[in-house]
Design an enzyme around this catalytic site. Structure first.
Site, PDB file in Angstrom:
ATOM      1  N   CYS A  23      53.381  38.427 -26.872  1.00  0.00           N
ATOM      2  CA  CYS A  23      53.227  39.231 -25.650  1.00  0.00           C
ATOM      3  C   CYS A  23      53.698  40.685 -25.790  1.00  0.00           C
ATOM      4  O   CYS A  23      53.305  41.526 -24.984  1.00  0.00           O
ATOM      5  CB  CYS A  23      53.903  38.547 -24.473  1.00  0.00           C
ATOM      6  SG  CYS A  23      55.449  37.765 -24.871  1.00  0.00           S
ATOM      7  N   HIS A  46      57.113  43.343 -19.975  1.00  0.00           N
ATOM      8  CA  HIS A  46      57.870  43.742 -21.160  1.00  0.00           C
ATOM      9  C   HIS A  46      57.749  45.258 -21.347  1.00  0.00           C
ATOM     10  O   HIS A  46      56.667  45.835 -21.159  1.00  0.00           O
ATOM     11  CB  HIS A  46      57.290  43.086 -22.414  1.00  0.00           C
ATOM     12  CG  HIS A  46      57.513  41.601 -22.505  1.00  0.00           C
ATOM     13  ND1 HIS A  46      58.255  40.877 -21.606  1.00  0.00           N
ATOM     14  CD2 HIS A  46      57.095  40.707 -23.448  1.00  0.00           C
ATOM     15  CE1 HIS A  46      58.270  39.603 -21.966  1.00  0.00           C
ATOM     16  NE2 HIS A  46      57.567  39.476 -23.076  1.00  0.00           N
TER      17      HIS A  46
HETATM   18  N1  LIG Z   1      55.088  33.708 -21.121  1.00  0.00           N
HETATM   19  C1  LIG Z   1      54.594  34.627 -21.939  1.00  0.00           C
HETATM   20  O1  LIG Z   1      54.744  35.845 -21.770  1.00  0.00           O
HETATM   21  C2  LIG Z   1      53.806  34.197 -23.089  1.00  0.00           C
HETATM   22  C3  LIG Z   1      53.100  35.145 -23.773  1.00  0.00           C
HETATM   23  C4  LIG Z   1      52.363  34.771 -24.881  1.00  0.00           C
HETATM   24  C5  LIG Z   1      52.358  33.458 -25.249  1.00  0.00           C
HETATM   25  N2  LIG Z   1      53.062  32.529 -24.552  1.00  0.00           N
HETATM   26  C6  LIG Z   1      53.008  31.152 -25.031  1.00  0.00           C
HETATM   27  O2  LIG Z   1      52.304  30.331 -24.111  1.00  0.00           O
HETATM   28  C7  LIG Z   1      52.869  29.020 -24.094  1.00  0.00           C
HETATM   29  C8  LIG Z   1      53.276  28.648 -22.689  1.00  0.00           C
HETATM   30  O3  LIG Z   1      54.159  29.598 -22.142  1.00  0.00           O
HETATM   31  P1  LIG Z   1      54.582  29.517 -20.592  1.00  0.00           P
HETATM   32  O4  LIG Z   1      55.389  30.720 -20.383  1.00  0.00           O
HETATM   33  O5  LIG Z   1      53.412  29.260 -19.713  1.00  0.00           O
HETATM   34  O6  LIG Z   1      55.506  28.182 -20.609  1.00  0.00           O
HETATM   35  P2  LIG Z   1      55.928  27.211 -19.411  1.00  0.00           P
HETATM   36  O7  LIG Z   1      55.913  27.934 -18.115  1.00  0.00           O
HETATM   37  O8  LIG Z   1      57.175  26.553 -19.859  1.00  0.00           O
HETATM   38  O9  LIG Z   1      54.739  26.099 -19.372  1.00  0.00           O
HETATM   39  C9  LIG Z   1      54.530  25.173 -20.406  1.00  0.00           C
HETATM   40  C10 LIG Z   1      53.274  24.359 -20.128  1.00  0.00           C
HETATM   41  O10 LIG Z   1      53.019  23.496 -21.241  1.00  0.00           O
HETATM   42  C11 LIG Z   1      52.859  22.160 -20.799  1.00  0.00           C
HETATM   43  N3  LIG Z   1      53.304  21.217 -21.812  1.00  0.00           N
HETATM   44  C12 LIG Z   1      54.515  21.150 -22.408  1.00  0.00           C
HETATM   45  N4  LIG Z   1      54.533  20.132 -23.312  1.00  0.00           N
HETATM   46  C13 LIG Z   1      53.303  19.562 -23.301  1.00  0.00           C
HETATM   47  C14 LIG Z   1      52.689  18.493 -23.980  1.00  0.00           C
HETATM   48  N5  LIG Z   1      53.356  17.784 -24.898  1.00  0.00           N
HETATM   49  N6  LIG Z   1      51.395  18.175 -23.707  1.00  0.00           N
HETATM   50  C15 LIG Z   1      50.708  18.887 -22.784  1.00  0.00           C
HETATM   51  N7  LIG Z   1      51.236  19.922 -22.078  1.00  0.00           N
HETATM   52  C16 LIG Z   1      52.520  20.256 -22.333  1.00  0.00           C
HETATM   53  C17 LIG Z   1      53.714  22.089 -19.555  1.00  0.00           C
HETATM   54  O11 LIG Z   1      53.314  20.984 -18.780  1.00  0.00           O
HETATM   55  P3  LIG Z   1      54.341  20.127 -17.847  1.00  0.00           P
HETATM   56  O12 LIG Z   1      54.335  20.797 -16.508  1.00  0.00           O
HETATM   57  O13 LIG Z   1      53.696  18.785 -17.804  1.00  0.00           O
HETATM   58  O14 LIG Z   1      55.670  20.138 -18.524  1.00  0.00           O
HETATM   59  C18 LIG Z   1      53.371  23.443 -18.919  1.00  0.00           C
HETATM   60  O15 LIG Z   1      52.108  23.348 -18.290  1.00  0.00           O
HETATM   61  C19 LIG Z   1      54.002  29.051 -25.117  1.00  0.00           C
HETATM   62  O16 LIG Z   1      53.488  28.629 -26.355  1.00  0.00           O
HETATM   63  C20 LIG Z   1      54.366  30.513 -25.177  1.00  0.00           C
HETATM   64  O17 LIG Z   1      54.954  30.868 -26.403  1.00  0.00           O
HETATM   65  C21 LIG Z   1      53.768  32.858 -23.472  1.00  0.00           C
END
Ligand SMILES: NC(=O)c1ccc[n+]([C@@H]2O[C@H](COP(=O)([O-])OP(=O)(O)OC[C@H]3O[C@@H](n4cnc5c(N)ncnc54)[C@H](OP(=O)(O)O)[C@@H]3O)[C@@H](O)[C@H]2O)c1
Length: 360
Positions: free
Chosen positions: A134, A263
């Site tokens: 990001c 950010h």
């Molecule tokens: N936030 C950012 O700025 C950003 C930027 C770039 C990339 N990312 C990447 O995007 C991803 C998600 O980030 P986020 O910020 O959205 O995280 P988050 O709010 O913690 O959400 C995680 C999501 O993944 C699901 N999940 C977790 N374990 C799983 C499994 N075993 N099978 C299926 N679904 C599962 C969760 O579902 P449940 O509700 O069922 O737990 C939830 O929907 C990460 O890899 C992160 O590194 C984030």
């Protein structure tokens, strides 16, 4: 917005998370040509309901391999382990995974894409296209036109990364810890000053390596053998890959700050060629998805508070570095959940359709 034709069957993997929810919102916002949208998450939230900003109701399903039958594009944001486990299942069923995790970003077989920077790399995909970190996506968007014109010699970046970059739980923890911190503060300012060396207890910090409220943490992710953090090395290596500049001299310090969304980055750029600020601003004024916000006399510059919820990357505080020739300093802020994740992923999906590069 798409001028196109093809209607895709879409799945959002990680649909209950920060990024997944925003992907759904942006698909609606940009009228992405969808035949259907399926929301997938872990067994924990299977059966729950999500209502989109346009009022459409979706049932969340468990992300089993069979859930990807008939799906053309999967927007994956459920962490690296989930992406690694499910990618073969998605590809086997004829789908393309646009992955927000870091699982495949540095795989030479996987295009890592910011469409405004290297859309041409998409056509080489073999079922997976990676979305960059990001902080990296907005950085390369700002660097690309300058590199093309003046060739960048060296990049020095310090990032100020909001807690939403660490997921929904990390945002909740900042709010809870801040309330607790404020509750512990003495009433009188004088008392506050005299007790400033005493840091109120911020309860256990589950999502961070140190307390986040009223603090800065110069560590995001784990340390590597070279004493950089993994987050810093992601920005360095991903920038080189997307700019097609493996030789680029680039260094980074990544800091987690108690800001909810967006950010910020302080960037120092040295060029091979002679530059002027006027030329730099002229190039940026013609750069897609980038806005200059730079009016020092009115204290106008990008900040998380005026950038969150917006699509462009904002740059300001643009000035010559007086300590050496052909070098500039500038400040960049972007919404990490939009350009740094969900919006970039959706734009990759739009490019896939435009380039007719879907798997089947
Ligand atoms: N936030 C950012 O700025 C950003 C930027 C770039 C990339 N990312 C990447 O995007 C991803 C998600 O980030 P986020 O910020 O959205 O995280 P988050 O709010 O913690 O959400 C995680 C999501 O993944 C699901 N999940 C977790 N374990 C799983 C499994 N075993 N099978 C299926 N679904 C599962 C969760 O579902 P449940 O509700 O069922 O737990 C939830 O929907 C990460 O890899 C992160 O590194 C984030």
């Amino acid at each position: 917005m798409l001028e196109s034709f093809a209607m895709a069957n879409i799945a959002i993997l990680g649909a209950t998370g920060n990024v997944g929810r925003l992907i759904l919102e942006i698909l609606e916002e940009r009228k992405f040509p969808c035949e259907s949208i399926k929301l997938l998450a872990s067994a924990r939230s299977a059966g729950s309901t999500i209502i989109s900003p346009k009022g459409k109701e979706y049932k969340v399903e468990e992300a089993t391999p069979e859930a990807f039958d008939g799906i053309d594009i999967v927007f994956a944001s459920a962490g690296s382990e989930t992406s690694k486990a499910l990618a073969p299942e998605i590809i086997k069923r004829g789908g393309v995974m646009i992955d927000n995790s870091s699982a495949f970003r540095m795989d030479p077989e996987v295009p890592l894409v910011v469409p405004e920077v290297n859309a041409e790399d998409i056509k080489n995909h073999k079922g997976i296209i990676a979305n960059p970190n990001c902080s990296t996506a907005p950085l390369v968007l700002a660097l690309k036109p300058l590199d093309e014109k003046f060739k960048i010699k060296r990049v020095v970046v310090s990032t100020y990364q909001s807690v939403s970059g660490a997921g929904k739980a990390a945002m909740d923890e900042l709010i809870t810890a801040s309330k607790k911190y404020m509750g512990n503060l003495p009433n009188e300012l004088a008392d506050l000053a005299s007790s400033s060396s005493e840091i109120p207890d911020q309860h256990s910090y589950e999502n961070y390596v140190n307390p986040i409220a009223f603090n800065l943490i110069p560590q995001i992710d784990v340390f590597m053998n070279n004493d950089y953090t993994k987050e810093e090395m992601k920005l360095i290596n991903e920038s080189k890959k997307m700019l097609h500049r493996p030789d680029l001299a680039i260094t980074c310090t990544a800091v987690r700050v108690p800001v909810l969304v967006s950010h910020s980055e302080s960037i120092n750029l040295e060029f091979e060629e002679d530059i002027t600020i006027k030329e730099i601003k002229k190039l940026w004024s013609k750069t897609e998805s980038l806005e200059i916000m730079d009016n020092p006399s009115k204290s106008e510059y990008p900040m998380p508070i005026n950038v969150t919820g917006r699509d462009p990357v904002y740059v300001g505080r643009i000035r010559l570095d007086e300590s050496q020739p052909n070098t500039i300093n500038f400040w960049l802020v972007s919404d990490n959940l939009r350009i740094g994740a969900a919006l970039n992923a959706v734009r990759i999906g739009e490019e896939l359709i435009k380039q007719e590069a879907l798997a089947s």
